[in-house]
Design an enzyme around this catalytic site. Structure first.
Site, PDB file in Angstrom:
ATOM      1  N   ASP A 344      -4.362   5.506  -1.311  1.00 37.53           N
ATOM      2  CA  ASP A 344      -3.675   4.474  -2.076  1.00 37.53           C
ATOM      3  C   ASP A 344      -2.309   4.202  -1.443  1.00 37.53           C
ATOM      4  O   ASP A 344      -1.601   5.138  -1.051  1.00 37.53           O
ATOM      5  CB  ASP A 344      -3.501   4.987  -3.514  1.00 37.53           C
ATOM      6  CG  ASP A 344      -2.968   3.920  -4.442  1.00 37.53           C
ATOM      7  OD1 ASP A 344      -3.679   2.939  -4.693  1.00 37.53           O
ATOM      8  OD2 ASP A 344      -1.824   4.077  -4.928  1.00 37.53           O
ATOM      9  N   GLU A 373      -4.943   1.593   1.940  1.00 35.72           N
ATOM     10  CA  GLU A 373      -4.264   0.313   1.766  1.00 35.72           C
ATOM     11  C   GLU A 373      -3.097   0.270   2.750  1.00 35.72           C
ATOM     12  O   GLU A 373      -2.154   1.054   2.620  1.00 35.72           O
ATOM     13  CB  GLU A 373      -3.726   0.193   0.347  1.00 35.72           C
ATOM     14  CG  GLU A 373      -4.795   0.077  -0.724  1.00 35.72           C
ATOM     15  CD  GLU A 373      -4.178  -0.096  -2.115  1.00 35.72           C
ATOM     16  OE1 GLU A 373      -4.491  -1.085  -2.784  1.00 35.72           O
ATOM     17  OE2 GLU A 373      -3.376   0.774  -2.522  1.00 35.72           O
TER      18      GLU A 373
END
Ligand code: CA
Length: 654
Positions: A344, A373
């Site tokens: 993340d 990400e």
């Protein structure tokens, strides 16, 4: 007396010295035994707390309430470590730590290295990990997956543990639990398979589960609460609300292992969604109480910086946080047999740490897949050229980034609800789609200036990219199409949805689906539904039957992708050479050929065409005798001519 005064002077001097030290000069502990080392004969507890002048451990008989039945002082060791060995079998006892800093005893905390805890993660628990293994765990094996770095072979399915089974239509008994996703043979009300059986049938290779470490936002005593779980508390402990008994730390571990073992024996690999970029709490997090201000980045004014937009950002560039991340990931691979990680807000972590992680994990499990990400949710004090953001992706050792260029090229910006993409009739988005089709690498036919976000290639090869049309964030695809194209009929929207997934599943790089989009799952137009409960989030499995043709189409595309290495090329050079876009096409058409023969595909030549326009378009094919690989709706192959129906895709081969 004199001794006591000398001792006090020594302590004061130490405090002053430590106060003058910058946090990055704190002693670094190299050992790998922080936390609990358990044997039936004794338990050793070690914490790293270089600024503490004393540390103690408190034991409890229960996970909540009651008073401590035993407190003991830890002994200061070199390199900021505090340690104590307690004889006897402490199995199942609960414990907390406190540190004395600046003359004040801290609140009780769990040390970050803890492996088990009771309800809501307030108290750690001594467990014998061997006893948490389900039957046959020693023989548990991840399904075969290439042992070289072939992330492009992955077809990843993103799923929330609770969403998978909480809806009445799931047919699952243990709804919302790890064990619910381990139930086999479950069916919806029309007899279609659901849950694990569905995942097998769909043909995906990896199940990416939204966070299942112990997170903060659900009160584990309240079974109706819901959250995605992007707010970590105990990184090395499974979430209690997914277990049948959050009070007993053994149970959540055993039930998660049972799920993983069942997935593995059914041909599926598990990817863990990890959120090392921030913690749920800031000043009062376990990390910050044990070593104030060390684990987080700060602004020049001393405040916590916040690239996560969740109140803080961790500092992977601090030696002891980098060490924590690395050991935590290794632990999940070794103890739980995890097959991949999704990072993340990976753009918060520094490149050097991410590469150390990738190199270390691949030594342990060469087939592991890694992606994240490539962005942050706010500014960070760490220079961008040091961070694992998308534009630096080519510097990462086999860690892929998500392609937001492709995602929004297909369906329109996720931040502008009215915006459309190539699959929903915004034909000028074609270059962004083409950029995703070549896995965001260097390709002679891409006009980078026309790509929506990135104006240059950023991957070193297709293993560096995850192509997708939607994920848990923002609106799910079916809702996005409806919200951005209110005048389109349902039949038109179905075709657009299928086209979007056809683009994703034929693109170079790894493929990624979000749960239920293979049968037009809706969240009733609610975006970022992280706390919106089961009514919005629970997967209605009856949709699989009512939208069977979409489901079967997407399933067939997965099958084609897995059968044909031409869709999974291994280098940017191969893609630049063997993926050739057709020129001089009508507006709204993207078409390309793949040289299958060059990459060992039994389809010697493959032709793929997408029609983003809503009316049928006819074009001439390259020379040769083309056969149908995948065709639907009113598309027709006739000799050297192909008519692609509006909002449709065609795959041909020789
Ligand atoms: Ca929790």
């Amino acid at each position: 007396m004199q001794h006591a005064i000398l001792m006090m002077l020594f302590l004061l001097t130490s405090i002053v010295m430590i106060a003058q030290q910058k946090t990055d000069q704190y002693p670094v502990y190299k050992g790998n035994d922080l936390g609990l080392t358990y044997t039936p004969q004794s338990s050793t507890f070690k914490i790293w707390a270089p600024t503490a002048v004393a540390a103690r451990i408190n034991f409890y008989a229960t996970d909540l309430g009651g008073v401590s039945n035993r407190t003991a002082n830890l002994v200061k060791k070199p390199k900021g470590v505090w340690s104590i060995t307690i004889p006897g079998n402490l199995k199942n006892q609960y414990y907390t730590f406190q540190v004395l800093i600046n003359g004040v005893w801290s609140d009780e905390v769990i040390d970050p290295y803890a492996k088990a805890c009771g309800t809501n993660g307030f108290r750690a628990q001594v467990v014998n990990l061997k006893e948490t293994n389900p039957d046959g765990w020693a023989e548990d094996k991840s399904p075969n997956f290439s042992t070289t770095n072939r992330q492009t072979d992955a077809v990843i399915y993103e799923l929330h543990v609770r969403d998978a089974s909480i809806h009445a239509s799931s047919g699952v008994q243990q709804k919302g639990k790890f064990l619910g996703l381990a139930e086999l043979g479950t069916q919806n009300t029309k007899g279609g398979s659901t849950g694990l059986a569905h995942l097998k049938e769909l043909g995906v290779t990896h199940i990416h589960l939204l966070p299942f470490y112990d997170y903060n936002s659900v009160d584990e005593t309240k079974p109706d609460q819901y959250n995605w779980g992007y707010d970590p508390v105990n990184y090395n402990i499974p979430e209690g609300s997914y277990s049948t008994n959050p009070a007993d730390g053994n149970v959540r571990i055993k039930e998660l292992k049972t799920l993983i073992k069942t997935m593995h024996s059914n041909g599926l690999r598990i990817v863990m969604d990890v959120v090392y970029n921030h913690t749920a709490l800031t000043k009062n997090s376990n990390f910050n109480i044990l070593v104030p201000d060390y684990y987080y980045r700060k602004r020049a004014d001393g405040s916590f910086s916040d690239a996560s937009a969740c109140g803080n950002e961790t500092a992977s560039d601090q030696a002891m946080f980098q060490k924590f991340m690395l050991e935590s990931l290794v632990y999940w691979v070794k103890e739980y047999h995890i097959d991949g990680f999704r990072f993340d807000l990976m753009g918060i972590h520094d490149i050097q740490s991410m590469n150390l992680i990738a190199d270390t994990l691949r030594k342990i499990k060469p087939s592991i897949i890694l992606y994240g990400e490539g962005w942050t949710a706010g500014g960070s004090p760490l220079a961008e050229d040091k961070r694992a953001v998308k534009k630096n992706a080519y510097q990462l050792n086999g860690i892929a980034v998500f392609s937001d260029d492709m995602r929004d090229g297909i369906k329109g910006s996720v931040f502008n609800i009215d915006d459309r993409g190539f699959a929903t009739g915004k034909l000028d988005n074609d270059e962004s789609v083409k950029f995703g089709l070549v896995a965001a690498g260097k390709h002679p036919q891409i006009n980078y200036a026309k790509v929506n976000y990135s104006k240059a290639p950023y991957t070193a090869g297709p293993a560096g990219l995850i192509n997708y049309a939607d994920c848990h964030d923002n609106n799910i695809l079916w809702d996005k199409i409806a919200l951005s194209y209110k005048t389109a009929s349902e039949a038109e929207r179905v075709k657009m949805h299928e086209l979007a997934y056809a683009i994703v599943l034929t693109a170079q790089g790894a493929s990624f689906l979000t749960a239920g989009s293979e049968f037009l799952r809706s969240k009733n137009g609610v975006e970022n539904s992280f706390d919106k409960g089961d009514l919005v989030n629970g997967i209605n499995w009856d949709l699989k039957t009512s939208n069977a043709s979409t489901y079967q189409y997407i399933q067939s595309l997965i099958k084609i992708r897995k059968a044909h290495p031409a869709f999974r090329m291994q280098s940017a050079e191969q893609i630049a050479q063997y993926l050739v876009f057709q020129n001089s096409l009508p507006k709204g058409i993207i078409a390309y050929t793949l040289n299958g023969a060059a990459v060992g595909d039994k389809w010697k030549k493959i032709w793929v065409g997408f029609n983003g326009a809503q009316t049928p378009q006819t074009l001439s094919l390259p020379a040769g005798n083309w056969k149908v690989g995948s065709i639907n709706y009113q598309s027709v192959l006739k000799g050297n001519q192909i008519t692609i129906d509006g909002s449709a895709a065609v795959i041909l081969y020789q």
